[in-house]
Design an enzyme around this catalytic site. Structure first.
Site, PDB file in Angstrom:
ATOM      1  N   HIS A 485       0.835  -1.210   0.000  1.00 25.94           N
ATOM      2  CA  HIS A 485       0.000   0.000   0.000  1.00 25.94           C
ATOM      3  C   HIS A 485       0.873   1.264   0.000  1.00 25.94           C
ATOM      4  CE1 HIS A 485      -3.717   2.279   1.184  1.00 25.94           C
ATOM      5  NE2 HIS A 485      -2.790   3.112   1.631  1.00 25.94           N
ATOM      6  N   GLU A 486       1.775   1.341   0.955  1.00 27.38           N
ATOM      7  CA  GLU A 486       2.610   2.546   1.046  1.00 27.38           C
ATOM      8  C   GLU A 486       3.524   2.661  -0.162  1.00 27.38           C
ATOM      9  OE1 GLU A 486       1.532   4.538   3.021  1.00 27.38           O
ATOM     10  OE2 GLU A 486       0.453   3.212   4.391  1.00 27.38           O
ATOM     11  N   HIS A 489       1.636   4.337  -2.933  1.00 27.66           N
ATOM     12  CA  HIS A 489       1.684   5.807  -2.802  1.00 27.66           C
ATOM     13  C   HIS A 489       3.053   6.324  -3.258  1.00 27.66           C
ATOM     14  CE1 HIS A 489      -2.081   6.552  -0.822  1.00 27.66           C
ATOM     15  NE2 HIS A 489      -1.797   5.854   0.263  1.00 27.66           N
ATOM     16  N   HIS A 492       3.434   6.700  -6.903  1.00 29.15           N
ATOM     17  CA  HIS A 492       2.730   7.907  -7.353  1.00 29.15           C
ATOM     18  C   HIS A 492       3.668   9.117  -7.227  1.00 29.15           C
ATOM     19  CE1 HIS A 492      -1.645   9.726  -7.293  1.00 29.15           C
ATOM     20  NE2 HIS A 492      -1.026   9.955  -8.424  1.00 29.15           N
TER      21      HIS A 492
END
Ligand code: ZN
Length: 736
Positions: A485-486, A489, A492
């Site tokens: 998940h991290e 990010h 991105h």
């Protein structure tokens, strides 16, 4: 002119300091921060100097004798305050990751200075006049898409804070805002006080039946801290959650549940009137600024744009999910009754307990079984390897760059052609001075200043258990998905392209920001990826197929129930923030049948209607006298899954929407899930390692940040608008 050369980018004397590493451009590769030279005494002078520089830069824009243009006004304003961005970017991230009392105290000192600076810019009439002049003449300008977006956001930033209001209305606006922020604080304090006001003290060990040892140990410790014997449970999540899940005592679960769900409902910390007043103030602010209601005001800046789009999505999900959730509860009830449960209905305080028993029996899968296969070092290599496979990027460790703690690692992230994309800082282990949880952040955003590109400095922070002399760091599967998940990010941030820091990387609409992160979690359930690295750390055996199968099967356990729960929160949030009529002050729920003991007498819905269609409640008319509980009952009556319990209320302790910054935004969780399910379905179709699907995602989403309308970016990537059915398919929720 100072001689030290810190003025190279046209900054003025304010930021000149020969010996403050926060104010001198870094001499390290990629402008990496000088963590090795920053001392506590550097922070406050750096903040003061950077704020002064930022103000001077804003003044230079505001009082530029040249007529306003996009470049000398909007772009100049976007790039102003870079020294402050640099200092803040370091300070506030370290405040979370490597903090102490002195840092906390400095944060308190700095906070009013920053507020004052923000107001200096946002309430600056000369600045706004220039931005407005550019905005009003925009039809004659030739602007790139990101420039158009920057102009719109810059203009809206001012108007949403009341820049277009008359002097009289500006005063009203300020008064409403002030009352609102005070009431939000009071709401939060009431919830906190109500939470702390309850405890369940147990002295007879027999009453702990069902509770695992770690829960008992924590409760014994909590009792000792209060100078008591026995075991103490309270309404904070680490205590309340496991109690409801494991305690075999239905009567004690009920007591805990009633206390938790009756917080701030009546009694000394009553939030009912505050809920009404907060939403009424928000409505008045929104209407003063020209919006129909608070939801319209909030949604303007989201991907969803309008309430109709949000409702369509929630309703589409609710349609099949509600009967499916009721079926799940009915099946659980039948199972519980076979095991001695006597209630005719599944009570809310019994759901988690029986759900856990059923899960343990049918999907037996403990994290202890999985952990030996997920060595941290292998998992990191596999996550990096996945990014290499999908996007062609490489991670080169840099031992030579300074870090803020010896546990932190730095990687030079390079594109397939060797181009430097970002520095990635990774900080995996817990320690004193680091807050719990996991997050991704930027020390520096991507920006182009004076034609020079500054690539981002990205950081991921987690709290995984540290290796010991006997064993390496091993992740639970939950932690593996957290890492994914991290890292999503971080991608991105690292793959960002563009020039304006406020429009690149993760600076996107709130209902769009979780797309890259939640998308990455999907690989954590893909056998083809898990088998590339998951080996037992002692025996080297690959993770057994049967274990992976159980992991995948357990993923959607009670998915419809949890989906409906989230949808209900989303609907309740919308109900509160689409109230359009004036709510008279001092509406008490007492007249509406709520006694001082906090229990209301709206009849408990003992029979759950079988109706599955949600009536289109676009606006709940707030006729005079509506009470907090009525708003809630009307918003949720048609989508109940468990019996409604008198004396319980969601709104009086609903942090997210009343004081947590998620007002008219709770739907974002489901919105983002639809985005990621729909996005991942492309990888399903093309292959989970498809370079083609990844390239489309990188080109249209990851690299674009918020430089264009997110709905447009998504449509370009996927060829269609987000499809809620993709989420229903993922969760295996079928129509009946
Ligand atoms: Zn996230």
């Amino acid at each position: 002119m100072p001689a030290c050369g810190c003025n190279a980018r046209g900054k003025n004397d304010y930021i000149c300091s020969m010996d403050n590493p926060l104010l001198i451009p870094s001499d390290l590769p990629f402008g990496a921060p000088r963590f090795d030279r920053i001392r506590p005494e550097h922070w406050l002078p750096a903040f003061r100097a950077a704020i002064a520089a930022g103000k001077a830069e804003a003044d230079a824009v505001a009082f530029n004798p040249e007529p306003p243009t996009f470049a000398n006004t909007v772009e100049a304003l976007e790039l102003a305050g870079s020294a402050l961005d640099r200092v803040s970017g370091l300070f506030f991230n370290l405040l979370e990751a490597e903090s102490d009392d002195a840092m906390q105290q400095m944060a308190e000192e700095v906070s009013p200075l920053l507020t004052e600076y923000e107001m200096y810019v946002s309430l600056n009439e000369a600045l706004f006049a220039r931005v407005k002049a550019v905005y009003d003449g925009r039809s004659a300008l030739t602007l790139d898409p990101d420039q158009k977006k920057l102009l719109e956001e810059s203009y809206r930033g001012f108007t949403r804070s009341g820049a277009l209001l008359s002097p009289e209305d500006k005063k009203t606006y300020a008064a409403l805002e002030e009352e609102l922020s005070l009431l939000e604080l009071r709401y939060g304090k009431n919830v906190l006080d109500a939470t702390n006001a309850f405890s369940l003290e147990i002295t007879d060990e027999a009453d702990l039946e069902g509770l695992p040892q770690y829960v008992r140990d924590a409760a014994a410790q909590a009792a000792r801290e209060k100078g008591r014997n026995g075991w103490r449970f309270d309404l904070t999540h680490p205590s309340y959650g496991p109690f409801l899940l494991f305690s075999a005592r239905a009567d004690l679960r009920e007591r805990m549940w009633r206390a938790y769900n009756g917080r701030a409902l009546g009694g000394p910390y009553d939030n009912r009137d505050i809920c009404l007043r907060i939403t009424d103030l928000r409505r008045r602010i929104a209407q003063l600024l020209g919006y129909a209601d608070w939801a319209a005001y909030e949604l303007e800046e989201r991907m969803a744009k309008d309430i109709g789009a949000v409702r369509r999505l929630l309703d589409r999900l609710m349609g099949p999910s509600l009967p499916a959730a009721r079926r799940e509860v009915a099946e659980l009830l039948a199972y519980a009754q076979q095991h001695g449960y006597r209630e005719p209905q599944m009570q809310p305080w019994d759901f988690a307990y029986w759900s856990e028993r059923f899960r343990a029996e049918h999907f037996d899968l403990s994290e202890e079984q999985l952990k030996p296969y997920f060595r941290l070092e292998d998992s990191i290599a596999a996550v990096f390897g996945l990014a290499t496979r999908l996007y062609g990027v490489q991670f080169v460790p840099r031992e030579d760059l300074p870090v803020y703690h010896p546990d932190v690692r730095v990687y030079d992230v390079q594109d397939g052609d060797g181009r430097h994309l970002a520095l990635l800082y990774a900080d995996f282990f817990p320690r004193t001075g680091k807050r719990g949880g996991a997050w991704m952040t930027n020390f520096r955003e991507l920006a182009v200043r004076g034609g020079v590109e500054e690539r981002p400095l990205v950081s991921i922070v987690t709290n995984f258990s540290k290796p010991t002399p006997d064993a390496p760091s091993l992740l639970t599967h939950d932690e593996l998905t957290t890492l994914l998940h991290e890292f999503g990010h971080a991608l991105h941030g690292m793959l960002a392209e563009g020039r304006y820091p406020s429009l690149t990387g993760t600076n996107v609409a709130r209902d769009f920001v979780e797309l890259p992160s939640q998308l990455m979690e999907n690989w954590g359930f893909e056998p083809a990826w898990l088998h590339t690295f998951a080996r037992h750390w002692q025996t080297g055996e690959p993770i057994p197929d049967a274990l992976v199968e159980r992991l995948v099967a357990a993923r959607n356990y009670h998915a419809a129930y949890f989906q409906v729960r989230q949808l209900r929160f989303g609907l309740l949030d919308l109900a509160w923030h689409t109230l359009r009529e004036e709510i008279p002050d001092q509406v008490g729920d007492d007249e509406k049948g709520v006694g001082d003991d906090g229990r209301h007498v709206i009849p408990a819905k003992t029979v759950i209607p079988a109706k599955t269609v949600i009536p289109a409640k676009t606006v709940i008319p707030a006729e005079a006298g509506i009470s907090c509980l009525e708003v809630e009952t009307r918003a949720l009556a048609d989508c109940a899954v468990l019996p409604d319990i008198p004396g319980s209320c969601i709104s009086t302790a609903f942090h997210h929407i009343f004081d947590g910054g998620y007002s008219a935004g709770y739907y974002s969780y489901k919105w983002a899930e639809v985005l990621e399910a729909d996005a991942f379905s492309l990888f399903r179709q093309k292959g989970i390692f498809s370079r083609e699907a990844a390239a489309a995602f990188r080109e249209n989403v990851l690299s674009k940040g918020g430089s264009e309308d997110e709905a447009l970016l998504y449509r370009r990537f996927r060829g269609h608008d987000p499809d809620p059915d993709a989420l229903l398919r993922k969760l295996e929720i079928k129509e009946i």
